[in-house]
Design a protein around this motif. Structure first.
Motif, mmCIF file in Angstrom:
data_model
loop_
_atom_site.group_PDB
_atom_site.id
_atom_site.type_symbol
_atom_site.label_atom_id
_atom_site.label_comp_id
_atom_site.label_asym_id
_atom_site.label_seq_id
_atom_site.Cartn_x
_atom_site.Cartn_y
_atom_site.Cartn_z
ATOM 1 N N LEU A 264 -3.965 3.045 2.266
ATOM 2 C CA LEU A 264 -3.941 4.421 2.770
ATOM 3 C C LEU A 264 -4.877 4.569 3.960
ATOM 4 O O LEU A 264 -5.980 4.030 3.960
ATOM 5 C CB LEU A 264 -4.375 5.410 1.677
ATOM 6 N N ARG B 228 -9.166 5.563 -7.451
ATOM 7 C CA ARG B 228 -7.909 5.909 -8.135
ATOM 8 C C ARG B 228 -6.779 6.114 -7.131
ATOM 9 O O ARG B 228 -5.651 5.650 -7.325
ATOM 10 C CB ARG B 228 -8.122 7.165 -8.981
ATOM 11 N N LEU B 229 -7.066 6.825 -6.051
ATOM 12 C CA LEU B 229 -6.051 7.050 -5.021
ATOM 13 C C LEU B 229 -5.582 5.727 -4.423
ATOM 14 O O LEU B 229 -4.386 5.524 -4.202
ATOM 15 C CB LEU B 229 -6.599 7.959 -3.922
ATOM 16 N N ASP C 182 -3.276 3.709 -6.678
ATOM 17 C CA ASP C 182 -1.904 4.220 -6.755
ATOM 18 C C ASP C 182 -1.081 3.923 -5.494
ATOM 19 O O ASP C 182 0.104 4.243 -5.456
ATOM 20 C CB ASP C 182 -1.909 5.731 -7.007
ATOM 21 N N HIS D 252 -7.443 14.900 0.020
ATOM 22 C CA HIS D 252 -7.657 15.079 -1.413
ATOM 23 C C HIS D 252 -9.054 15.594 -1.752
ATOM 24 O O HIS D 252 -9.375 15.760 -2.937
ATOM 25 C CB HIS D 252 -7.427 13.746 -2.139
ATOM 26 N N LYS E 161 -12.662 8.768 -7.575
ATOM 27 C CA LYS E 161 -11.369 9.348 -7.193
ATOM 28 C C LYS E 161 -10.747 8.555 -6.033
ATOM 29 O O LYS E 161 -9.533 8.332 -6.020
ATOM 30 C CB LYS E 161 -11.533 10.817 -6.805
ATOM 31 N N LEU E 162 -11.557 8.126 -5.087
ATOM 32 C CA LEU E 162 -11.048 7.305 -3.990
ATOM 33 C C LEU E 162 -10.436 6.012 -4.531
ATOM 34 O O LEU E 162 -9.351 5.604 -4.103
ATOM 35 C CB LEU E 162 -12.156 6.978 -2.988
ATOM 36 N N GLU F 124 -5.132 10.365 5.144
ATOM 37 C CA GLU F 124 -4.402 10.630 3.897
ATOM 38 C C GLU F 124 -5.345 10.684 2.702
ATOM 39 O O GLU F 124 -5.057 11.355 1.712
ATOM 40 C CB GLU F 124 -3.318 9.576 3.668
ATOM 41 N N LEU F 125 -6.448 9.994 2.766
ATOM 42 C CA LEU F 125 -7.444 10.068 1.704
ATOM 43 C C LEU F 125 -8.235 11.377 1.784
ATOM 44 O O LEU F 125 -8.498 12.011 0.765
ATOM 45 C CB LEU F 125 -8.401 8.872 1.791
#
Length: 107
Positions: A32, A24-25, A28, A40, A21-22, A36-37
């Protein structure tokens, strides 16, 4: 990266859903910061930092300091190894399905 081999295996690094998931963030966004990470996830900054450190050891993430803030960026190049591995098996299974289809059509 400084040209040395990553400390951690890329497969090991992406084995965890949090780390995927990290990635993927970060894919996008250009870059970051940790805070901000962290929003999530249902875990603290320290836990997210540990996951980012593992990704960094595999060469999947780079970071830089901007004042007191650490900003993270995806380095997707090591994922090519996984894409190559998957594409081999994609071709393997496509050939097997075609062979099976041909056998079934002969009967």
């Amino acid at each position: 990266m400084n040209g040395t081999k990553p400390i951690r295996d890329v497969y090991d690094a992406i084995a965890d859903p949090t780390r995927r998931k990290l990635l993927r963030l970060l894919a996008d966004a250009e870059e970051l910061p940790l805070n901000e990470l962290t929003v999530h996830f249902q875990m603290g900054r320290t836990a997210v930092s540990k996951h980012l450190a593992i990704l960094k050891e595999a060469g999947l993430v780079t970071n830089r300091k901007v004042g007191r803030e650490t900003r993270y960026r995806l380095n997707a190049a090591p994922l090519k190894e996984i894409e190559d591995w998957v594409s081999f098996y994609r071709k393997f299974w496509n050939e097997r399905v075609l062979l099976l289809k041909n056998l079934l059509e002969e009967e």
